[in-house]
Write an enzyme that holds these catalytic residues in place. Structure first.
Site, mmCIF file in Angstrom:
data_model
loop_
_atom_site.group_PDB
_atom_site.id
_atom_site.type_symbol
_atom_site.label_atom_id
_atom_site.label_comp_id
_atom_site.label_asym_id
_atom_site.label_seq_id
_atom_site.Cartn_x
_atom_site.Cartn_y
_atom_site.Cartn_z
ATOM 1 N N LYS A 170 -0.414 4.750 -1.118
ATOM 2 C CA LYS A 170 -1.354 5.560 -0.335
ATOM 3 C C LYS A 170 -0.725 6.837 0.210
ATOM 4 O O LYS A 170 -1.448 7.729 0.668
ATOM 5 C CB LYS A 170 -1.939 4.736 0.814
ATOM 6 C CG LYS A 170 -2.968 3.713 0.349
ATOM 7 C CD LYS A 170 -3.605 2.975 1.527
ATOM 8 C CE LYS A 170 -4.694 2.027 1.055
ATOM 9 N NZ LYS A 170 -5.320 1.283 2.172
ATOM 10 N N HIS B 54 -4.053 4.394 -5.850
ATOM 11 C CA HIS B 54 -2.862 4.123 -5.029
ATOM 12 C C HIS B 54 -2.079 2.914 -5.536
ATOM 13 O O HIS B 54 -0.865 2.837 -5.370
ATOM 14 C CB HIS B 54 -3.240 3.925 -3.553
ATOM 15 C CG HIS B 54 -3.784 2.557 -3.242
ATOM 16 N ND1 HIS B 54 -5.118 2.232 -3.392
ATOM 17 C CD2 HIS B 54 -3.175 1.425 -2.788
ATOM 18 C CE1 HIS B 54 -5.304 0.977 -3.041
ATOM 19 N NE2 HIS B 54 -4.140 0.464 -2.668
ATOM 20 N N ASP C 171 0.802 -1.235 0.000
ATOM 21 C CA ASP C 171 0.000 0.000 0.000
ATOM 22 C C ASP C 171 0.832 1.281 0.000
ATOM 23 O O ASP C 171 0.326 2.343 0.382
ATOM 24 C CB ASP C 171 -0.936 0.015 1.220
ATOM 25 C CG ASP C 171 -2.275 -0.655 0.941
ATOM 26 O OD1 ASP C 171 -2.611 -0.831 -0.243
ATOM 27 O OD2 ASP C 171 -2.973 -1.012 1.911
ATOM 28 N N HIS D 93 -2.560 -6.004 -6.425
ATOM 29 C CA HIS D 93 -3.183 -6.657 -5.269
ATOM 30 C C HIS D 93 -4.667 -6.328 -5.126
ATOM 31 O O HIS D 93 -5.336 -6.858 -4.229
ATOM 32 C CB HIS D 93 -2.428 -6.332 -3.971
ATOM 33 C CG HIS D 93 -2.589 -4.930 -3.473
ATOM 34 N ND1 HIS D 93 -1.934 -3.856 -4.024
ATOM 35 C CD2 HIS D 93 -3.335 -4.418 -2.463
ATOM 36 C CE1 HIS D 93 -2.255 -2.750 -3.381
ATOM 37 N NE2 HIS D 93 -3.121 -3.059 -2.424
#
Length: 349
Positions: A210, A235, A207, A266
């Site tokens: 982000k 993101h 992540d 993902h």
């Protein structure tokens, strides 16, 4: 400091005694009276011995047979073999070297020369062993540093996202658990233990994109608008691009390659209804498939700014029923098989 252990293999008791007399002052010497006994001794204690002094002409299993057995069992990775024989024909010398012998001493020999050649050989291999140990230690230390930097970066993302710090550790743990079950279930993906550890490490970066998402969207307590959701979805592509913008020499790293696949894909789903690229089925790299499932399970069973945590049973039900998108049937089977371990890992029921 204990002495290095040497095995003398010769069917002649006189020859064994002569060599023992030459070496026993400096080394811990053991004897074998034929090839069969040598193989038996090595099979039980191969890690204890540094060097084997091996005769060629012996009844039963000769020296070449012992060499073949040493190579077959890969004992040569740990023990050095020096041939010592009265047969100095070029054919036998070449055969001995081709089977893995390190040196060849012809009889009759000078005691001082035998001792010096054994000493020099063991000194060389001791230095090599020490060098390999140092390199391994450096690799382990570098890996620890890499893991630390990845952990720091991923926790910065989590802190800004308002999510609990354990999320990264949960995703890593769940990813490893699912991969271990997948490895036991099928060889379809040809995963190794090294592959699994690489994916687990890279999963911490899933992540990182982000960091580019406005905080008011990241931590909005209510439902996102369509426009806000579009920004949030960006993101995955942003995280991928961040990695692709690294210096060229770093892009060759397997860690960056796997992390890039995880970052970008993902949020893909097995039926093609994910994002950003709408990949279908096995078009999605297995690393991204597994991290995706781990991320969804942990998100469902964790409290967020916009929802309460679901129970373990409810989360499994939602995933299996397709309420969170479609996942690889094999991974859903892994998830089901790992149910008790997952619940224990998160301390929930």
């Amino acid at each position: 400091m204990s002495k290095q252990k040497v095995l003398i293999v010769d069917d002649s008791e006189m020859n064994r005694a002569l060599l023992t007399d030459i070496l026993e002052g400096s080394y811990d010497v053991a004897e074998a009276e034929d090839g069969a006994q040598a193989i038996e001794v090595l099979s039980q204690n191969d890690e204890d011995f540094w060097l084997v002094l091996l005769d060629i002409i012996m009844p039963g299993i000769d020296g070449f047979g012992v060499l073949e057995s040493i190579r077959e069992h890969q004992w040569s990775n740990r023990v050095v073999v020096m041939m010592i024989s009265s047969d100095g024909s070029p054919e036998n010398i070449n055969r001995a070297y081709s089977l893995g012998a390190f040196d060849y001493i012809s009889r009759p020999f000078d005691a001082m020369i035998v001792h010096r050649r054994v000493e020099n050989t063991l000194m060389l291999f001791a230095r090599q062993d020490d060098l390999e140990r140092r390199v391994k230690e450096q690799v382990v230390e570098q890996q620890k540093n890499n893991d630390l930097m990845i952990s720091i970066l991923s926790h910065i993302v989590e802190f800004r996202n308002g999510e609990s710090g354990p999320h990264i550790q949960h995703v890593k743990g769940i990813t490893e658990l699912l991969l271990q079950h997948l490895l036991a279930m099928t060889d379809q993906y040809q995963l190794t233990e090294d592959d699994i550890q690489l994916i687990v490490t890279a999963s911490a970066l899933h992540d990182i994109g982000k960091v580019a998402i406005p905080e008011e969207i990241l931590n909005k307590p209510g439902r996102l608008t369509d426009e806000e959701f579009a920004i949030m979805k960006s993101h995955s592509a942003i995280g991928s691009q961040m990695l692709l913008d690294l210096p060229e020499e770093q892009l060759a790293s397997p860690l960056i390659s796997v992390a890039n696949a995880i970052c970008r894909w993902h949020h893909e789903r097995y039926d093609g209804r994910g994002y950003p690229d709408g990949l279908v089925g096995e078009e999605i790299p297995i690393c991204a498939q597994v991290v995706s499932l781990a991320d969804v399970y942990d998100a469902l069973t964790s409290e967020r700014s916009y929802k309460k945590a679901f129970s373990h049973e409810k989360a499994l039900s939602m995933i299996i029923e397709g309420q969170c998108g479609t996942f690889n049937p094999l991974l859903l089977q892994c998830l089901t098989e790992a149910s008790d371990e997952l619940a224990a890992m998160k301390g929930i029921g």
